[in-house]
Design a protein around this motif. Structure first.
Motif, PDB file in Angstrom:
ATOM      1  N   SER A 227      48.107   7.236  37.593  1.00  0.00           N
ATOM      2  CA  SER A 227      48.174   8.395  38.469  1.00  0.00           C
ATOM      3  C   SER A 227      46.980   9.295  38.224  1.00  0.00           C
ATOM      4  N   GLU A 228      46.161   9.481  39.257  1.00  0.00           N
ATOM      5  CA  GLU A 228      45.013  10.396  39.202  1.00  0.00           C
ATOM      6  C   GLU A 228      44.112  10.072  38.012  1.00  0.00           C
TER       7      GLU A 228
ATOM      8  N   ILE B 193      52.756   2.023  44.574  1.00  0.00           N
ATOM      9  CA  ILE B 193      51.891   3.198  44.506  1.00  0.00           C
ATOM     10  C   ILE B 193      51.233   3.379  45.866  1.00  0.00           C
TER      11      ILE B 193
ATOM     12  N   ARG C 208      48.411   8.215  46.169  1.00  0.00           N
ATOM     13  CA  ARG C 208      48.411   7.748  44.783  1.00  0.00           C
ATOM     14  C   ARG C 208      49.658   8.214  44.042  1.00  0.00           C
ATOM     15  N   ASN C 209      50.750   8.446  44.776  1.00  0.00           N
ATOM     16  CA  ASN C 209      52.025   8.797  44.175  1.00  0.00           C
ATOM     17  C   ASN C 209      52.902   7.557  44.071  1.00  0.00           C
TER      18      ASN C 209
ATOM     19  N   ALA D 203      54.826  12.498  41.838  1.00  0.00           N
ATOM     20  CA  ALA D 203      53.499  12.633  41.241  1.00  0.00           C
ATOM     21  C   ALA D 203      53.559  12.227  39.773  1.00  0.00           C
ATOM     22  N   GLY D 204      52.399  12.188  39.130  1.00  0.00           N
ATOM     23  CA  GLY D 204      52.345  11.815  37.728  1.00  0.00           C
ATOM     24  C   GLY D 204      53.055  12.793  36.815  1.00  0.00           C
TER      25      GLY D 204
END
Length: 205
Positions: free
Chosen positions: A116-117, A139, A144-145, A156-157
């Motif tokens: 994540s990120e 994903i 990108r979640n 989210a992360g």
């Protein structure tokens, strides 16, 4: 009937009950038999002349009966060793796919690792909606979640819920920010190509 039996016969029956259950707790039926035999033997021995061998048998039977009826000592329970509060290695960076979530287990608990990120995230492998395994999701390439495969909830992360497809426009912000819509995450770091996480709660040491 116990009243119709003579003292030697009663003592032999008493000796058999005690010998059979020596070293263990008596069941209810055997306890009743033992009490009845002892009472009858005591009555007969007090009201009649008893030879020395018979008296010795009675004393031996009484000592054995006392040993049987006493509760067995309980074994001391050993204290389970405490797990050290330290960073726990979960997986190698080389075996993880940055484009899909990976399920892992530690001490019987299920976790999911995903990218994540630009950093690896570790969270409980259970969606906040229906506890479906998040490791079976995907994903999202745009956000990108991490998206749950069952009802499309995205996270989210940080574990915060970012999207609920079933929520109306006026409810989405309120529902997504609710603590009940979040997934628990854990402090994570990568060192020497190994993903480590801190599952103990509180600030990592």
């Amino acid at each position: 009937d116990l009243k119709d039996l003579k003292a030697p016969t009663l003592l032999k029956a008493l000796h058999r009950v005690v010998s059979y259950h020596r070293g263990q707790e008596l069941p209810l039926l055997a306890t009743g038999m033992l009490v009845g035999l002892l009472l009858q033997c005591t009555s007969l021995l007090q009201n009649s002349h008893v030879s020395s061998p018979l008296a010795n048998m009675r004393a031996s039977a009484e000592r054995a009966a006392m040993a049987v009826t006493q509760p067995l000592p309980k074994a001391k329970e050993k204290a389970s060793p405490r797990m050290p509060r330290t960073w726990v290695p979960l997986a190698s960076d080389y075996e993880l796919d940055p484009d899909r979530p990976t399920p892992v287990r530690y001490l019987g608990q299920r976790y999911v690792i995903w990218r994540s990120e630009g950093a690896w995230s570790v969270m409980d492998d259970a969606c906040a909606h229906r506890l479906a395994p998040l490791s079976e999701g995907r994903i999202d390439r745009k956000t990108r979640n991490l998206e749950c495969a069952y009802h499309g909830w995205q996270f989210a992360g940080t574990g915060a819920c970012t999207r609920i497809p079933q929520a109306h426009a006026g409810q989405a912000d309120r529902v997504c920010t609710s603590p009940r819509s979040c997934v628990r995450t854990y402090p994570t770091q990568t060192e020497k190509a190994v993903v480590w996480f801190w599952p103990w709660g509180g600030e990592p040491s």
